[in-house]
Structures are given as structure tokens and as C-alpha cells.
Design an enzyme around this catalytic site. Structure first.
Site, mmCIF file in Angstrom:
data_model
loop_
_atom_site.group_PDB
_atom_site.id
_atom_site.type_symbol
_atom_site.label_atom_id
_atom_site.label_comp_id
_atom_site.label_asym_id
_atom_site.label_seq_id
_atom_site.Cartn_x
_atom_site.Cartn_y
_atom_site.Cartn_z
ATOM 1 N N ARG A 189 0.543 -17.803 -12.785
ATOM 2 C CA ARG A 189 0.704 -18.777 -11.710
ATOM 3 C C ARG A 189 1.807 -19.797 -11.972
ATOM 4 O O ARG A 189 1.870 -20.846 -11.359
ATOM 5 C CB ARG A 189 -0.625 -19.497 -11.427
ATOM 6 N N LEU A 190 2.713 -19.489 -12.872
ATOM 7 C CA LEU A 190 3.833 -20.401 -13.147
ATOM 8 C C LEU A 190 5.045 -19.981 -12.306
ATOM 9 O O LEU A 190 6.128 -19.717 -12.820
ATOM 10 C CB LEU A 190 4.161 -20.409 -14.642
#
Length: 167
Positions: free
Chosen positions: A145-146
Site C-alpha cells: 500500500r505504499l
């Protein structure tokens, strides 16, 4: 692409339309001016767009003001469409209640006969819009999720402010 519009009160609505070109002037699409989105754009000429490529893990989000494209641009695009699509645009009172599917098909049949071998005129209530971007955000999927998010915001001077956003 998805286009989101809203009426005068701010009630949003979204739907899929075909992105029909983009250049330094903005992002274009075509529709019936009396459709739900056309009526909303007449009341509130702003929109948000999302173009998404799931296999690539990419999306582009755009917000901006909306203007009608010129009659010449609308006519050129209209006549580049397949004949059946031109007839359908003329026959369909887009977003309006109709009595039945058969009534729509009958209208199409009448117009096919009327314009057989001829040129279908550009309907008065049909044409292009252009979304003039105020912001453009490029999103790229990353593990855990970066995600990468880069936002461009148009400045009063005409240039763009570029910022990285947290995912």
C-alpha cells in the site's frame, strides 16, 4: 473513463464514458446535452474524471472546469462515428423515460430509412465537452500500500505545482 458530475445542490453522479482525446486544452468526450450528465453540466460545469488500468496498476484522476467543444469539433467527431451510432444518437432521448425498447428500435428503423445513402445531421442536442484540468493526479500501485501519488495543480500563472502525496 469514469466521469463524476453534480447538480446545483451538489448531489453527485458518476458513469463511464469514452475518453475521446486529450491535448493541451483538456480531456474530451461527447454526449447528448439533454442527458443526465448534460443537464448537470449545464447547472454545474465542473467534473472529475478517473482513467484506470488495473493490469498496469495505474490510474489518472483529473478535476476541472467543463466547456462545450466547438460545433465544428462536434460535427467532425459525429461524422467519424459508424452510421449506426449516428442514427442512435439522433433517435435516443438519452436519460429520458421511453415507453418501451420497441419504441426506440422503431425510431431507429425510421431514421435508418430516412437517411439511407444520405448524411445524418448532427443533432442540435449532441456534441462534445472538454474538461480543462485544474488538478491531475497520477497514481501507481506499489506493494504494501505504499503507492506513488503525484499531483499536478494548475497555477494562476499557467504553470503547474507538482507535489508528492502520501498513499
Amino acid at each position: 473513463m469514469t466521469i463524476a458530475t453534480s447538480d446545483r445542490s451538489g448531489q453527485p453522479s458518476a458513469r463511464m464514458v469514452l475518453l475521446r482525446g486529450f491535448d493541451e486544452r483538456g480531456f474530451g468526450f461527447f454526449t447528448n446535452y439533454e442527458s443526465h450528465k448534460g443537464r448537470e453540466l449545464a447547472e454545474n460545469p465542473r467534473a472529475a474524471l478517473v482513467v484506470y488500468w488495473p493490469k498496469l496498476g495505474r490510474q489518472v484522476r483529473i478535476t476541472g472546469d467543463v466547456v462545450k467543444q466547438s460545433a465544428a469539433e462536434s460535427t467532425t467527431y459525429f461524422h467519424s462515428r459508424p452510421l449506426a451510432s449516428q442514427i442512435s444518437a439522433l433517435a435516443s432521448p438519452q436519460s429520458q423515460v421511453i415507453p418501451s425498447r420497441a419504441s426506440l428500435e422503431e425510431a431507429v428503423a425510421r431514421l435508418e430509412k430516412k437517411y439511407e445513402g444520405g448524411v445524418v445531421p448532427l443533432p442540435d442536442n449532441w456534441g462534445g465537452y472538454r474538461v480543462i484540468p485544474r488538478t491531475i493526479e497520477f497514481w501507481m500501485h506499489r506493494d504494501n500500500r505504499l503507492h506513488d501519488r503525484i499531483r499536478y495543480t494548475r497555477q494562476a500563472t499557467g504553470g503547474w505545482r507538482i507535489e508528492r502525496l502520501a498513499p
